[in-house]
Design a protein around this motif. Structure first.
Motif, PDB file in Angstrom:
ATOM      1  N   LEU B  35       0.823  -1.190   0.000  1.00 23.89           N
ATOM      2  CA  LEU B  35       0.000   0.000   0.000  1.00 23.89           C
ATOM      3  C   LEU B  35       0.869   1.256   0.000  1.00 23.89           C
ATOM      4  CD1 LEU B  35      -3.036   0.427  -0.073  1.00 23.89           C
ATOM      5  CD2 LEU B  35      -2.937   0.867   2.376  1.00 23.89           C
ATOM      6  N   ALA B  36       1.898   1.237   0.819  1.00 20.74           N
ATOM      7  CA  ALA B  36       2.803   2.384   0.867  1.00 20.74           C
ATOM      8  C   ALA B  36       3.424   2.630  -0.500  1.00 20.74           C
ATOM      9  CB  ALA B  36       3.895   2.134   1.911  1.00 20.74           C
ATOM     10  N   GLU B  37       3.799   1.559  -1.180  1.00 26.37           N
ATOM     11  CA  GLU B  37       4.400   1.705  -2.501  1.00 26.37           C
ATOM     12  C   GLU B  37       3.430   2.332  -3.483  1.00 26.37           C
ATOM     13  OE1 GLU B  37       7.520  -2.073  -2.119  1.00 26.37           O
ATOM     14  OE2 GLU B  37       5.800  -2.224  -3.448  1.00 26.37           O
ATOM     15  N   ASP B  38       2.183   1.849  -3.473  1.00 29.52           N
ATOM     16  CA  ASP B  38       1.201   2.413  -4.398  1.00 29.52           C
ATOM     17  C   ASP B  38       0.946   3.894  -4.097  1.00 29.52           C
ATOM     18  OD1 ASP B  38       0.870   0.092  -5.840  1.00 29.52           O
ATOM     19  OD2 ASP B  38      -0.816  -0.620  -4.660  1.00 29.52           O
ATOM     20  N   ALA B  44       3.832  10.753  -6.381  1.00 26.17           N
ATOM     21  CA  ALA B  44       4.869  11.271  -7.273  1.00 26.17           C
ATOM     22  C   ALA B  44       4.295  11.587  -8.653  1.00 26.17           C
ATOM     23  CB  ALA B  44       6.015  10.264  -7.393  1.00 26.17           C
ATOM     24  N   GLU B  45       3.439  10.708  -9.140  1.00 27.93           N
ATOM     25  CA  GLU B  45       2.790  10.941 -10.440  1.00 27.93           C
ATOM     26  C   GLU B  45       1.983  12.230 -10.419  1.00 27.93           C
ATOM     27  OE1 GLU B  45       1.753   6.330 -11.618  1.00 27.93           O
ATOM     28  OE2 GLU B  45       0.142   7.818 -11.829  1.00 27.93           O
ATOM     29  N   ALA B  98      12.537   8.573  -3.093  1.00 31.06           N
ATOM     30  CA  ALA B  98      13.396   7.476  -3.541  1.00 31.06           C
ATOM     31  C   ALA B  98      12.572   6.214  -3.766  1.00 31.06           C
ATOM     32  CB  ALA B  98      14.497   7.213  -2.510  1.00 31.06           C
ATOM     33  N   LEU B  99      11.687   5.918  -2.820  1.00 27.05           N
ATOM     34  CA  LEU B  99      10.837   4.733  -2.960  1.00 27.05           C
ATOM     35  C   LEU B  99       9.935   4.865  -4.183  1.00 27.05           C
ATOM     36  CD1 LEU B  99       9.785   2.035  -1.936  1.00 27.05           C
ATOM     37  CD2 LEU B  99       8.217   3.268  -0.427  1.00 27.05           C
ATOM     38  N   ALA B 100       9.372   6.060  -4.359  1.00 31.42           N
ATOM     39  CA  ALA B 100       8.467   6.282  -5.496  1.00 31.42           C
ATOM     40  C   ALA B 100       9.176   6.038  -6.823  1.00 31.42           C
ATOM     41  CB  ALA B 100       7.914   7.700  -5.455  1.00 31.42           C
ATOM     42  N   GLU B 101      10.398   6.531  -6.907  1.00 28.56           N
ATOM     43  CA  GLU B 101      11.153   6.374  -8.150  1.00 28.56           C
ATOM     44  C   GLU B 101      11.444   4.897  -8.422  1.00 28.56           C
ATOM     45  OE1 GLU B 101      11.744   8.125 -10.524  1.00 28.56           O
ATOM     46  OE2 GLU B 101      13.384   7.158 -11.610  1.00 28.56           O
ATOM     47  N   CYS B 103       9.705   2.420  -7.416  1.00 30.33           N
ATOM     48  CA  CYS B 103       8.446   1.773  -7.793  1.00 30.33           C
ATOM     49  C   CYS B 103       8.059   2.111  -9.216  1.00 30.33           C
ATOM     50  CB  CYS B 103       7.328   2.197  -6.835  1.00 30.33           C
ATOM     51  SG  CYS B 103       7.538   1.540  -5.173  1.00 30.33           S
ATOM     52  N   ARG B 104       8.294   3.341  -9.607  1.00 34.57           N
ATOM     53  CA  ARG B 104       7.944   3.755 -10.958  1.00 34.57           C
ATOM     54  C   ARG B 104       8.732   2.924 -11.971  1.00 34.57           C
ATOM     55  NH1 ARG B 104      11.163   7.529 -13.211  1.00 34.57           N
ATOM     56  NH2 ARG B 104      11.224   6.148 -15.022  1.00 34.57           N
ATOM     57  N   VAL B 105      10.026   2.813 -11.736  1.00 30.20           N
ATOM     58  CA  VAL B 105      10.880   2.044 -12.639  1.00 30.20           C
ATOM     59  C   VAL B 105      10.400   0.592 -12.711  1.00 30.20           C
ATOM     60  CG1 VAL B 105      13.196   1.078 -12.906  1.00 30.20           C
ATOM     61  CG2 VAL B 105      12.894   3.513 -12.330  1.00 30.20           C
ATOM     62  N   ARG B 106      10.152   0.016 -11.550  1.00 31.33           N
ATOM     63  CA  ARG B 106       9.730  -1.381 -11.498  1.00 31.33           C
ATOM     64  C   ARG B 106       8.379  -1.567 -12.186  1.00 31.33           C
ATOM     65  NH1 ARG B 106       8.427  -3.380  -5.656  1.00 31.33           N
ATOM     66  NH2 ARG B 106       6.683  -2.025  -6.232  1.00 31.33           N
ATOM     67  N   HIS B 107       7.462  -0.664 -11.880  1.00 31.96           N
ATOM     68  CA  HIS B 107       6.130  -0.719 -12.507  1.00 31.96           C
ATOM     69  C   HIS B 107       6.248  -0.699 -14.030  1.00 31.96           C
ATOM     70  CE1 HIS B 107       1.713   0.448 -12.420  1.00 31.96           C
ATOM     71  NE2 HIS B 107       2.041   0.683 -13.681  1.00 31.96           N
ATOM     72  N   ASP B 108       7.060   0.198 -14.541  1.00 34.52           N
ATOM     73  CA  ASP B 108       7.210   0.310 -15.991  1.00 34.52           C
ATOM     74  C   ASP B 108       7.814  -0.945 -16.596  1.00 34.52           C
ATOM     75  OD1 ASP B 108       6.113   2.760 -15.763  1.00 34.52           O
ATOM     76  OD2 ASP B 108       7.922   3.908 -16.224  1.00 34.52           O
ATOM     77  N   ILE B 109       8.778  -1.520 -15.916  1.00 39.02           N
ATOM     78  CA  ILE B 109       9.384  -2.749 -16.445  1.00 39.02           C
ATOM     79  C   ILE B 109       8.341  -3.855 -16.528  1.00 39.02           C
ATOM     80  CG2 ILE B 109      10.980  -4.632 -15.893  1.00 39.02           C
ATOM     81  CD1 ILE B 109      12.912  -2.506 -14.779  1.00 39.02           C
ATOM     82  N   VAL B 110       7.553  -3.995 -15.478  1.00 39.12           N
ATOM     83  CA  VAL B 110       6.549  -5.062 -15.476  1.00 39.12           C
ATOM     84  C   VAL B 110       5.530  -4.835 -16.593  1.00 39.12           C
ATOM     85  CG1 VAL B 110       4.720  -6.176 -14.147  1.00 39.12           C
ATOM     86  CG2 VAL B 110       6.858  -5.535 -13.019  1.00 39.12           C
ATOM     87  N   VAL B 111       5.093  -3.600 -16.749  1.00 42.90           N
ATOM     88  CA  VAL B 111       4.119  -3.303 -17.805  1.00 42.90           C
ATOM     89  C   VAL B 111       4.716  -3.602 -19.179  1.00 42.90           C
ATOM     90  CG1 VAL B 111       2.871  -1.470 -18.991  1.00 42.90           C
ATOM     91  CG2 VAL B 111       2.809  -1.597 -16.501  1.00 42.90           C
ATOM     92  N   ARG B 112       5.911  -3.108 -19.427  1.00 42.26           N
ATOM     93  CA  ARG B 112       6.517  -3.327 -20.743  1.00 42.26           C
ATOM     94  C   ARG B 112       6.764  -4.808 -20.990  1.00 42.26           C
ATOM     95  NH1 ARG B 112      10.359   0.395 -19.478  1.00 42.26           N
ATOM     96  NH2 ARG B 112      11.937  -1.085 -20.134  1.00 42.26           N
ATOM     97  N   PHE B 113       7.122  -5.521 -19.940  1.00 41.78           N
ATOM     98  CA  PHE B 113       7.323  -6.964 -20.056  1.00 41.78           C
ATOM     99  C   PHE B 113       6.031  -7.658 -20.481  1.00 41.78           C
ATOM    100  CE2 PHE B 113       6.772 -11.081 -17.967  1.00 41.78           C
ATOM    101  CZ  PHE B 113       7.782 -11.800 -18.572  1.00 41.78           C
ATOM    102  N   LEU B 114       4.948  -7.332 -19.822  1.00 40.22           N
ATOM    103  CA  LEU B 114       3.674  -7.984 -20.127  1.00 40.22           C
ATOM    104  C   LEU B 114       3.210  -7.656 -21.542  1.00 40.22           C
ATOM    105  CD1 LEU B 114       1.794  -7.496 -16.717  1.00 40.22           C
ATOM    106  CD2 LEU B 114       2.743  -9.629 -17.646  1.00 40.22           C
TER     107      LEU B 114
END
Ligand SMILES: [Mn+2]
Ligand SMILES: [Mn+2]
Ligand SMILES: [Mn+2]
Ligand SMILES: [Mn+2]
Lengths: 156, 156
Positions: B35-38, B44-45, B98-101, B103-114
């Motif tokens: 939840l904190a990550e989201d 940040a967005e 720092a955490l937001a960044e 998460c953003r990077v990780r989120h984007d990787i997962v989306v692009r992967f899928l």
DNA sequence: GTATCAAGTTAGCACCGTCTAACTTTTCAT
DNA sequence: ATGAAAAGTTAGACGGTGCTAACTTGATAC
């Protein structure tokens, strides 16, 4: 203050609030069933391999204490997934068995997919335990197809 | 009753209780930060696109009510991820940023992967929102490599 | 300036999932 | 048959995450 259109640089656009909310709601929904899924899957495993599912074994394999298991099993019984009798092992209802089987299949697909991607078996099991609950039918189908693919794993 | 060695057919072996418990513990640990990550990622967005993150916008994009957001923001402030002032927008601490960044990077990787796997963008976003929190560093690296691969997507 | 409306807060409730401590029941070895 | 150990249960606490209802504050339009 009201939101200002954009602060000098707004490279990529945001999705609509509704769409984004839909994604988060789906995640919250998935979270509500995660624990039940892990329990019934584990109970089915224990029954298949040991003939019965004892709370003490459920506890040790989940890494939680016995009272935690007891309370959760009561909730699962309330929800029609398991049947319990005092001081006895736990059994699955038809509904519980169906859910367990579904979870087992999905779990295996996710694990095999990750291994095929190039991940070690141990990490694959770890990650699958969390990922499995957030994979839609479409994604699961793609995972299955990729896992079944002929040819060597994606070694790096 | 004690577990009996095996009930006539025990095709595949079970993992050790300790190993299995480790996987479940890791999942429980991941759940505690989801939840904190989201929240920090979303904050940040909003700041990047609107200059500020208002609780009302956080609420509408998460699909929850304002009081829920208020209480969660208080917890995030307590944990050093955000700063709040009464009746004002929310801001990230250095730690939160720092955490937001991350998460953003990780989120984007997962989306692009899928998407590279062959999934439609909409479902990719939905699934990624849940999957992202359960992807280990190793798995993320494999996802990134696959996403970056040259060639056409895995059309089915 | 003031009335109105949007945004934010507070209080209180409910359920979930975890724990420890203390108790009861069952199982097992002698 | 009995006593000890293992398994199971109950009670109570606590934090997290959601809600509604009611209130307060801030922003806006006139
Ligand atoms: Mn799982
Ligand atoms: Mn599983
Ligand atoms: Mn997410
Ligand atoms: Mn995300």
């Amino acid at each position: 203050m009201k939101p200002v259109p954009a602060p000098l640089s707004a490279e990529d656009d945001l999705r609509s609030a509704e769409t984004q909310a839909g994604a988060f709601q789906a995640v919250r929904e998935a979270r509500r069933s995660e624990l039940a899924e892990d329990y019934v899957e584990l109970i089915a495993e224990l029954i298949a391999h040991f003939g019965e599912a004892r709370p003490v074994d459920i506890a040790s394999r989940l890494g939680v204490t016995a009272p935690t298991v007891a309370k959760t099993l009561d909730r699962l019984a309330r929800d029609g997934l398991v049947m319990r009798a005092r001081y006895r092992s736990v059994f699955l209802t038809d509904q519980g068995r169906a859910l367990a089987e579904e979870c087992r299949v999905r779990h295996d697909i996710v694990v095999r997919f990750l291994i095929r991607l190039g991940l070690d078996a141990e990490t694959a099991e770890q990650d699958a335990e969390g990922i499995e609950h957030h994979v839609s039918a479409r994604t699961l189908a793609l995972f299955a197809a990729f896992a079944e693919r002929r040819g060597q794993p994606e070694t790096r």
